[in-house]
Design an enzyme around this catalytic site. Sequence first.
Site, PDB file in Angstrom:
ATOM      1  N   CYS A  55      92.045 -58.755  -9.339  1.00 23.44           N
ATOM      2  CA  CYS A  55      92.247 -59.938 -10.169  1.00 23.44           C
ATOM      3  C   CYS A  55      91.682 -61.184  -9.474  1.00 23.44           C
ATOM      4  O   CYS A  55      90.492 -61.252  -9.219  1.00 23.44           O
ATOM      5  CB  CYS A  55      93.738 -60.064 -10.499  1.00 23.44           C
ATOM      6  SG  CYS A  55      94.154 -61.245 -11.779  1.00 23.44           S
ATOM      7  N   HIS A  56      92.537 -62.160  -9.157  1.00 17.60           N
ATOM      8  CA  HIS A  56      92.094 -63.401  -8.509  1.00 17.60           C
ATOM      9  C   HIS A  56      92.035 -63.287  -6.981  1.00 17.60           C
ATOM     10  O   HIS A  56      91.726 -64.264  -6.303  1.00 17.60           O
ATOM     11  CB  HIS A  56      93.031 -64.554  -8.879  1.00 17.60           C
ATOM     12  CG  HIS A  56      92.890 -65.024 -10.292  1.00 17.60           C
ATOM     13  ND1 HIS A  56      93.512 -64.385 -11.346  1.00 17.60           N
ATOM     14  CD2 HIS A  56      92.195 -66.053 -10.820  1.00 17.60           C
ATOM     15  CE1 HIS A  56      93.220 -65.018 -12.470  1.00 17.60           C
ATOM     16  NE2 HIS A  56      92.422 -66.033 -12.190  1.00 17.60           N
ATOM     17  N   ALA A  57      92.329 -62.112  -6.426  1.00 14.98           N
ATOM     18  CA  ALA A  57      92.347 -61.937  -4.972  1.00 14.98           C
ATOM     19  C   ALA A  57      90.996 -62.248  -4.336  1.00 14.98           C
ATOM     20  O   ALA A  57      90.924 -62.575  -3.155  1.00 14.98           O
ATOM     21  CB  ALA A  57      92.777 -60.523  -4.612  1.00 14.98           C
TER      22      ALA A  57
END
Length: 131
Positions: free
Chosen positions: A63-65
């Site tokens: 995801c936003h990692a």
Amino acid sequence: KKFIGKYGVPAESDFAFDDIKVDDYQAILVPGGWAPDKLRRYPQVIEMVQTMDKSQKVIGQICHAGWVLISANILNGVKVTSTPGIKDDMTNAGAEWFDEAVVADRHIVSSRRPPDLPDYMRVFIDTLAEK
């Protein structure tokens, strides 16, 4: 310390960043959601990811990692995926972005979002087993 997640779910940490010895670990899995925007502000987190990258230890992101890996400056020339919302951030950091459930490039394993978790975890575990 106890943290409350985006949906009110509590999580309790076992260690502070300063207590972690990176050499004791074979992998790191950077969480998604909005946590990466906060995590990348901690120099200890960036140093952990950079050290693991230099040692070719498995680094997982979902995801936003990818924001953490961007801040660690380790994505130049790496094939990845992420939530489409940060595709531009990833490519501006030098990564080659793909809209796929999971992408593994050497020791970095990436995924887009929670529905991709079964495929992501299989590849993450297989990559870790190879190391």
